[in-house]
Design a protein around this motif. Structure first.
Motif, PDB file in Angstrom:
ATOM      1  N   GLU B  25       0.950  -1.279   0.045  1.00 34.30           N
ATOM      2  CA  GLU B  25      -0.049  -0.116   0.006  1.00 34.30           C
ATOM      3  C   GLU B  25       1.048   1.211   0.001  1.00 34.30           C
ATOM      4  OE1 GLU B  25      -0.384  -2.728   1.875  1.00 34.30           O
ATOM      5  OE2 GLU B  25      -2.572  -3.301   1.618  1.00 34.30           O
ATOM      6  N   GLN B  26       2.039   1.047   0.847  1.00 36.90           N
ATOM      7  CA  GLN B  26       2.808   2.544   0.747  1.00 36.90           C
ATOM      8  C   GLN B  26       3.425   2.627  -0.588  1.00 36.90           C
ATOM      9  OE1 GLN B  26       4.791   1.168   4.173  1.00 36.90           O
ATOM     10  NE2 GLN B  26       4.093   2.722   5.447  1.00 36.90           N
ATOM     11  N   MET B  27       3.941   1.581  -1.068  1.00 34.17           N
ATOM     12  CA  MET B  27       4.530   1.787  -2.633  1.00 34.17           C
ATOM     13  C   MET B  27       3.489   2.323  -3.419  1.00 34.17           C
ATOM     14  SD  MET B  27       6.959  -1.684  -3.083  1.00 34.17           S
ATOM     15  CE  MET B  27       5.632  -2.658  -3.487  1.00 34.17           C
ATOM     16  N   ALA B  28       2.071   2.007  -3.518  1.00 38.18           N
ATOM     17  CA  ALA B  28       1.010   2.233  -4.421  1.00 38.18           C
ATOM     18  C   ALA B  28       1.233   3.746  -4.275  1.00 38.18           C
ATOM     19  CB  ALA B  28      -0.068   1.529  -3.980  1.00 38.18           C
ATOM     20  N   ALA B  29       0.844   4.332  -2.745  1.00 34.43           N
ATOM     21  CA  ALA B  29       0.422   5.811  -2.415  1.00 34.43           C
ATOM     22  C   ALA B  29       2.053   6.648  -2.878  1.00 34.43           C
ATOM     23  CB  ALA B  29       0.539   5.891  -1.055  1.00 34.43           C
ATOM     24  N   GLY B  30       3.288   5.978  -2.998  1.00 31.57           N
ATOM     25  CA  GLY B  30       4.317   6.803  -3.373  1.00 31.57           C
ATOM     26  C   GLY B  30       4.253   6.948  -4.824  1.00 31.57           C
ATOM     27  N   ALA B  31       3.921   5.889  -5.512  1.00 30.27           N
ATOM     28  CA  ALA B  31       3.740   6.069  -6.946  1.00 30.27           C
ATOM     29  C   ALA B  31       2.767   7.120  -7.458  1.00 30.27           C
ATOM     30  CB  ALA B  31       3.442   4.738  -7.779  1.00 30.27           C
ATOM     31  N   TYR B  32       1.727   6.965  -6.868  1.00 26.11           N
ATOM     32  CA  TYR B  32       0.717   7.799  -7.159  1.00 26.11           C
ATOM     33  C   TYR B  32       0.816   9.382  -6.966  1.00 26.11           C
ATOM     34  CZ  TYR B  32      -4.080  10.278  -6.782  1.00 26.11           C
ATOM     35  OH  TYR B  32      -5.072  10.975  -6.972  1.00 26.11           O
ATOM     36  N   SER B  33       1.780   9.622  -5.734  1.00 22.20           N
ATOM     37  CA  SER B  33       2.249  10.931  -5.417  1.00 22.20           C
ATOM     38  C   SER B  33       3.267  11.377  -6.450  1.00 22.20           C
ATOM     39  CB  SER B  33       2.787  10.821  -4.146  1.00 22.20           C
ATOM     40  OG  SER B  33       1.794  10.548  -3.027  1.00 22.20           O
ATOM     41  N   ALA B  34       4.014  10.623  -6.834  1.00 25.26           N
ATOM     42  CA  ALA B  34       5.098  10.832  -7.642  1.00 25.26           C
ATOM     43  C   ALA B  34       4.323  11.212  -9.338  1.00 25.26           C
ATOM     44  CB  ALA B  34       6.052   9.549  -8.061  1.00 25.26           C
ATOM     45  N   ALA B  35       3.359  10.518  -9.632  1.00 21.23           N
ATOM     46  CA  ALA B  35       2.650  10.754 -10.841  1.00 21.23           C
ATOM     47  C   ALA B  35       1.885  11.880 -10.899  1.00 21.23           C
ATOM     48  CB  ALA B  35       1.628   9.633 -11.189  1.00 21.23           C
ATOM     49  N   LEU B  36       1.288  12.406  -9.721  1.00 23.86           N
ATOM     50  CA  LEU B  36       0.416  13.559  -9.501  1.00 23.86           C
ATOM     51  C   LEU B  36       1.691  14.748  -9.570  1.00 23.86           C
ATOM     52  CD1 LEU B  36      -2.245  13.257  -6.658  1.00 23.86           C
ATOM     53  CD2 LEU B  36      -2.420  13.510  -8.975  1.00 23.86           C
ATOM     54  N   ALA B  37       2.730  14.564  -8.888  1.00 20.87           N
ATOM     55  CA  ALA B  37       3.880  15.565  -9.033  1.00 20.87           C
ATOM     56  C   ALA B  37       4.300  15.966 -10.223  1.00 20.87           C
ATOM     57  CB  ALA B  37       5.031  15.071  -8.037  1.00 20.87           C
ATOM     58  N   GLY B  38       4.327  14.761 -11.174  1.00 20.41           N
ATOM     59  CA  GLY B  38       4.847  15.134 -12.496  1.00 20.41           C
ATOM     60  C   GLY B  38       3.696  15.608 -13.513  1.00 20.41           C
ATOM     61  N   VAL B  39       2.640  16.039 -13.016  1.00 20.20           N
ATOM     62  CA  VAL B  39       1.686  16.727 -13.778  1.00 20.20           C
ATOM     63  C   VAL B  39       2.014  18.363 -13.688  1.00 20.20           C
ATOM     64  CG1 VAL B  39      -0.928  17.665 -13.946  1.00 20.20           C
ATOM     65  CG2 VAL B  39      -0.229  15.229 -13.428  1.00 20.20           C
ATOM     66  N   ASP B  40       2.016  18.816 -14.840  1.00 17.36           N
ATOM     67  CA  ASP B  40       2.676  20.486 -14.780  1.00 17.36           C
ATOM     68  C   ASP B  40       1.669  21.517 -14.015  1.00 17.36           C
ATOM     69  OD1 ASP B  40       4.781  19.740 -16.340  1.00 17.36           O
ATOM     70  OD2 ASP B  40       3.870  20.159 -18.057  1.00 17.36           O
ATOM     71  N   ARG B  41       0.337  21.129 -14.052  1.00 15.08           N
ATOM     72  CA  ARG B  41      -0.437  22.141 -13.343  1.00 15.08           C
ATOM     73  C   ARG B  41      -1.955  21.438 -13.290  1.00 15.08           C
ATOM     74  NH1 ARG B  41       0.158  24.670 -18.675  1.00 15.08           N
ATOM     75  NH2 ARG B  41      -1.686  23.981 -20.062  1.00 15.08           N
ATOM     76  N   GLY B  42      -2.499  21.983 -12.345  1.00 13.33           N
ATOM     77  CA  GLY B  42      -3.840  21.533 -11.941  1.00 13.33           C
ATOM     78  C   GLY B  42      -3.812  20.346 -11.099  1.00 13.33           C
ATOM     79  N   ALA B  43      -4.830  19.673 -10.541  1.00 14.35           N
ATOM     80  CA  ALA B  43      -4.762  18.596  -9.659  1.00 14.35           C
ATOM     81  C   ALA B  43      -6.065  17.756 -10.440  1.00 14.35           C
ATOM     82  CB  ALA B  43      -5.484  18.885  -8.438  1.00 14.35           C
ATOM     83  N   PRO B  44      -5.406  16.709 -11.179  1.00 17.67           N
ATOM     84  CA  PRO B  44      -6.381  15.905 -11.839  1.00 17.67           C
ATOM     85  C   PRO B  44      -7.311  15.187 -11.191  1.00 17.67           C
ATOM     86  CG  PRO B  44      -4.080  15.571 -12.667  1.00 17.67           C
ATOM     87  CD  PRO B  44      -3.943  16.273 -11.517  1.00 17.67           C
ATOM     88  N   GLU B  45      -8.569  15.214 -11.280  1.00 16.06           N
ATOM     89  CA  GLU B  45      -9.493  14.361 -10.592  1.00 16.06           C
ATOM     90  C   GLU B  45      -9.777  12.977 -11.085  1.00 16.06           C
ATOM     91  OE1 GLU B  45     -14.128  14.500  -9.135  1.00 16.06           O
ATOM     92  OE2 GLU B  45     -13.264  16.358  -9.359  1.00 16.06           O
ATOM     93  N   ILE B  46      -9.519  11.887 -10.446  1.00 20.10           N
ATOM     94  CA  ILE B  46      -9.275  10.711 -11.225  1.00 20.10           C
ATOM     95  C   ILE B  46     -10.520  10.000 -11.170  1.00 20.10           C
ATOM     96  CG2 ILE B  46      -8.233   8.391 -10.808  1.00 20.10           C
ATOM     97  CD1 ILE B  46      -6.035  10.632 -11.291  1.00 20.10           C
ATOM     98  N   ASP B  47     -11.045   9.822 -12.368  1.00 20.31           N
ATOM     99  CA  ASP B  47     -12.323   9.075 -12.572  1.00 20.31           C
ATOM    100  C   ASP B  47     -12.450   7.507 -12.262  1.00 20.31           C
ATOM    101  OD1 ASP B  47     -13.526  11.594 -13.253  1.00 20.31           O
ATOM    102  OD2 ASP B  47     -12.646  11.170 -15.205  1.00 20.31           O
ATOM    103  N   ALA B  48     -11.277   7.075 -12.608  1.00 21.07           N
ATOM    104  CA  ALA B  48     -11.149   5.543 -12.584  1.00 21.07           C
ATOM    105  C   ALA B  48      -9.796   5.151 -12.380  1.00 21.07           C
ATOM    106  CB  ALA B  48     -11.972   4.928 -13.500  1.00 21.07           C
ATOM    107  N   ALA B  49      -9.573   4.099 -11.847  1.00 22.76           N
ATOM    108  CA  ALA B  49      -8.194   3.535 -11.956  1.00 22.76           C
ATOM    109  C   ALA B  49      -8.035   2.226 -12.443  1.00 22.76           C
ATOM    110  CB  ALA B  49      -7.685   3.550 -10.376  1.00 22.76           C
ATOM    111  N   ILE B  50      -6.940   1.827 -13.071  1.00 25.51           N
ATOM    112  CA  ILE B  50      -6.734   0.197 -13.283  1.00 25.51           C
ATOM    113  C   ILE B  50      -5.292   0.035 -12.497  1.00 25.51           C
ATOM    114  CG2 ILE B  50      -6.020  -1.124 -15.025  1.00 25.51           C
ATOM    115  CD1 ILE B  50      -7.681   0.415 -16.838  1.00 25.51           C
TER     116      ILE B  50
END
Lengths: 495, 389
Positions: B25-50
């Motif tokens: 779970e902690q690894m998953a949270a780390g990867a999600y944070s890293a992906a969000l941090a990689g977005v140049d602007r705005g905070a994408p609202e995630i509609d669904a996940a795979i």
């Protein structure tokens, strides 16, 4: 004997020895005792009484020129079958390609079992219940640690193809050797025993007592009761000296000494193994098996060389020298405290109901549309080449060439490195991936000829698991595989 | 013409390694944070996940489902489905995520790969494959056995040498030194590779990827909405997936992996490009021989020439076709479900020319990502990315 009984003869003989040889002196060094100078033929971890029985039986069938379909009964004598209780006989029958309707039986419980199998097969043929019988005697006993048996116990297998024939057939047209007489004697004495919970076989109480009061009286008595008397003898020889003493009492020559020296005490197989080479020479021959307080003698008249008998010495020669510690590991007497990784599926489960049958019978699914063989059938309801579903189950050839291979060096227990894994192209066009044997690892190359030989893949949760391994042709000629006879056996398996 | 209906607007991963101190779970949270941090602007609202997790049983959890990850990353409630497709699980999850976005059902989709490889002892992990498969026919079949036979045959047919295999490990370990996320951060020499212990002949220890814990994630949205989050989106130009017979003895060839050839031909066709148009590739190098097979099967070099091409530097960072600038599975690691998404992340960075010291020359703006696996390489996935709209 009544005149209603049919005469029975020997149509072929086959023998097998395991792949390793131990100098008994190694045992002596471990225990601080003499050990002696004997050489003992012993099993590697993937060999046992069943794999030896299979190999000897394949060779006997090949020598006799009989196909499995012609065999109506399998009689197997072994002191200690692979399953103390369980499907020992059907496993051997399936690996030999015998039908599910094959008659016969399994004799066990002492080294006398080999002679019991021979006599039972003779009876069935004589009475007309079977026409061609396979008699297989084999043993790969595990002696108790520190017992004298450790410096005497070998392993091996001897098999005969017996046929019933018409009394009117002359010597020229009947089988090359005939079974002519028999006798049995017994004493209710305790000699070598193994209790239910014990892994190794115990020793006799006292070697002198056994020799003077049990073995010599029984063997001499039963030998004297047969034939005219025979001029040659093959005698079971538990310690390597007893047979010579018994032979002096019986007169004639002892023919079993060379095999005894080469392999050690082969238990239930000792009688047929000791006699096998002598079936090459016309004359009378007495075979005496002993074990568990019983002795049985069978007299054979050899009229012409029995097919397979000339190959006996070559089949039993060779073998890789091994160490006592390797042998203890192979026998499961020296085990790491670490648990081995269990197989993903229990050997009693449904996957093995499907898997055992198709592995032991070496089945493939041949496409009636394009001819491609998909192996194994249980995971191939459709052809791997054309996708068609019109498949017939066939028995595969046990000879082929190496398409590619690896030698695995890193595996969890119970696997032992180096373990070759071989993708091979069988001569009938099928392709398989199977294990090889460690001895072949250094020289293995793409394009090598290999044979498939039955081996024990694992002792999984106490249950033996069997399948075929690839042996390079050079090694197979010595000790591993049948010399190619089974490759002629491409036939449909009755469904 | 490229498909280009879907864009990657954020991607990231965690430092790969033996992460004994982190839970799944902690690894998953780390990867999600890293992906969000990689977005140049705005905070994408995630509609669904795979979520891609290949094999929970490797760490004692048979029942990893789609619900585990949303809860772990603070998004409990969103739709989430787990994808398993052998070693290409992550890349196939990416492909499916792209199709979900293209369908219009969900606008912003998180594709996240997470794998725990080292919670169980080595012997109980991938090595225990020796006891899997058909109960009798696959005895002794550990992971290297799935690829080493191809090395034997490739050497036999084309004269490929152990040095050529080793050159792949040397290159990828070098690249890994330039990638702060890589499991291994040390150079190796050809001599060291050839002197490392035999694992499964002809493969030696340094011919093999490590067992690595890791997680990676990417955020996908429609090409039309990408501009809300970045001025430099990377588009999904095409993808392909193909299957082959799963068992090793069923292969039509032992000098190539037909699933890769078929998957890549489908991806090239969809993207409207050919192998010569690709600027860089992240390919499946679970073993050195695998990368040699890959670069042939993907069309970067002629069949049989993968060994010399590797030895001669054609696949180096400054070579004709840079392969595995991230260090690949050999150096960065192979946390199975995360692997494909970590490769996508590297392609994202390379196409945006954000890869620092390991940045390759981007000429056509096209990157290729590839995985192959599934027992005897029974499935392959290829994704092609582009920065060109």
């Amino acid at each position: 004997m009544t005149t209603d009984l049919r005469p029975v003869g020997i149509a072929g003989v086959g023998v097998a020895a395991p792949s390793l040889r131990l100098a008994a002196g190694e045992v002596g060094r471990a225990w601080g005792t003499g050990g002696g100078r004997a050489t003992l033929a012993v099993c590697d971890a993937d060999e046992d009484t069943l794999t030896l029985a299979w190999l000897a039986a394949e060779r006997a069938l090949e020598a006799a020129g009989k196909t499995p379909a012609q065999v109506s009964g399998l009689w197997w004598g072994t002191t200690r079958p692979p399953f103390a209780e369980g499907p020992s006989h059907p496993f051997l029958a399936a690996a030999l390609g015998l039908g599910g309707d094959v008659a016969g039986g399994l004799s066990a419980g002492s080294p006398h079992a080999g002679m019991e199998a021979l006599v039972a097969a003779w009876d069935a043929l004589a009475a007309g219940h079977a026409d061609v019988a396979l008699v297989v005697t084999s043993d790969a006993l595990v002696p108790g640690l520190g017992t004298a048996g450790e410096t005497a116990t070998g392993a091996g297998a001897g098999a005969l193809v017996l046929i019933a024939f018409s009394p009117s057939e002359s010597n020229g047209s009947g089988p090359p050797a005939r079974l002519v007489d028999r006798a049995t004697r017994a004493l209710p004495v305790v000699d070598r025993v193994r209790g239910d919970a014990e892994a190794g076989t115990g020793d006799v109480y006292d070697a002198r007592l056994f020799r003077e009061e049990v073995y010599l009286p029984l063997v001499a008595d039963v030998g004297a009761a047969i034939g005219g008397p025979p001029d040659r003898w093959a005698l079971a020889d538990p310690d390597g000296k007893l047979a010579a003493a018994a032979g002096r009492r019986l007169g004639g020559s002892l023919v079993s000494g060379e095999v005894r020296s080469a392999l050690g005490d082969t238990g239930a197989a000792a009688g047929l193994l000791g006699a096998a080479g002598a079936l090459d020479t016309p004359g009378s021959l007495g075979i005496v098996g002993y074990g568990g307080g019983r002795a049985t003698a069978v007299a054979v008249e050899v009229q012409r060389p029995v097919p397979g008998a000339a190959d006996v010495a070559g089949r039993l020669a060779g073998g890789e020298p091994t160490s006592y510690t390797h042998l203890l590991r192979a026998r499961g007497q020296l085990e790491a405290q670490t648990d081995p990784i269990p197989m993903g599926l229990p050997p009693g489960g449904a996957a093995f109901v499907r898997g055992n049958a198709e592995m032991l019978s070496l089945e493939g699914a041949r496409c009636r549309a394009c001819g491609t063989v998909s192996t194994p059938p249980s995971v191939h309801p459709h052809c791997i080449a054309c996708g068609g579903a019109d498949l017939e189950v066939v028995s595969l050839v046990r000879r082929g060439t190496i398409q590619t291979f690896v030698v695995n060096q890193t595996m969890p227990p119970p696997f032992q490195a180096p373990l070759p894994l071989v993708v091979l192209d069988l001569e009938d066009g099928a392709r398989l991936m199977v294990q090889g044997v460690p001895a072949d690892a250094p020289e293995m190359a793409v394009g090598d000829q290999v044979f498939l030989t039955l081996r024990r893949y694992a002792l999984e949760r106490g249950i033996p698991v069997y399948g075929y391994k690839a042996l390079r042709a050079g090694a197979a000629a010595e000790a591993g595989g049948p010399s190619g006879g089974p490759s002629a056996r491409v036939q449909e398996v009755a469904k | 013409m490229s498909w280009n209906k879907v864009a990657v607007v954020g991607a990231g991963l965690i430092k790969m390694g033996e992460l004994f101190d982190q839970s799944y779970e902690q690894m998953a949270a780390g990867a999600y944070s890293a992906a969000l941090a990689g977005v140049d602007r705005g905070a994408p609202e995630i509609d669904a996940a795979i979520v891609a997790t290949q094999r929970g049983s490797l760490w004692g959890q048979e029942g990893i489902g789609g619900n585990t990850v949303p809860s772990a990353i603070g998004l409990s409630g969103i739709p989430c489905t787990r994808v398993e497709n052998a070693c290409p699980s992550g890349s196939d999850a990416f492909r499916i995520g792209a199709m979900v976005v293209a369908s219009g059902v969900h606008d912003v989709v998180l594709v996240i790969g997470v794998e725990k490889m080292r919670d169980k002892s080595t012997q109980e992990g991938l090595l225990a494959r020796a006891a899997a498969g058909h109960p009798l026919y696959n005895r002794g079949e550990t992971a290297p056995v799935l690829f080493a036979p191809f090395a034997t045959r490739h050497m036999h047919e084309f004269g490929t040498t152990p040095e050529m295999l080793a050159s792949v490990a040397v290159k990828n370990h070098h690249n890994g030194c330039l990638d702060p996320y890589a499991h291994f951060q040390s150079e190796v020499t050809i001599e060291q590779v050839l002197a490392s212990p035999l694992v499964c002949s002809p493969l030696r220890l340094l011919d093999c990827c490590p067992q690595t814990d890791g997680a990676a994630a990417v955020i996908l949205t429609s090409a039309d909405r990408a501009g809300e989050f970045t001025d430099r989106p990377v588009y999904v130009a095409g993808f392909g997936v193909a299957t082959d017979h799963p068992y090793l003895h069923e292969k039509s060839t032992y000098v190539g992996l037909p699933a890769t050839t078929l998957a890549s031909s489908r991806a090239y066709e969809m993207a409207g490009i050919g192998p010569a148009d690709v600027d860089m590739a992240e390919v499946h190098d679970c073993f050195t021989i695998t990368e040699i097979l890959d670069i042939e099967d993907l069309g970067f070099v002629e069949k049989g020439k993968g060994g010399p091409a590797s030895l001669e530097g054609e696949t180096a960072l400054d070579g004709r076709i840079p392969v595995n600038p991230s260090g690949g599975l050999l150096a960065k690691g192979h946390p199975i479900g995360a692997t494909g998404l970590a490769q996508i992340t590297e392609c994202f960075w390379q196409l945006r020319e954000e890869a620092g010291e390991r940045q390759v020359a981007v000429r056509n703006g096209i990157a290729l990502q590839h995985n192959v696996g599934g027992r005897g390489s029974g499935v392959s996935v290829v994704n092609i990315l582009t920065r060109n709209r």
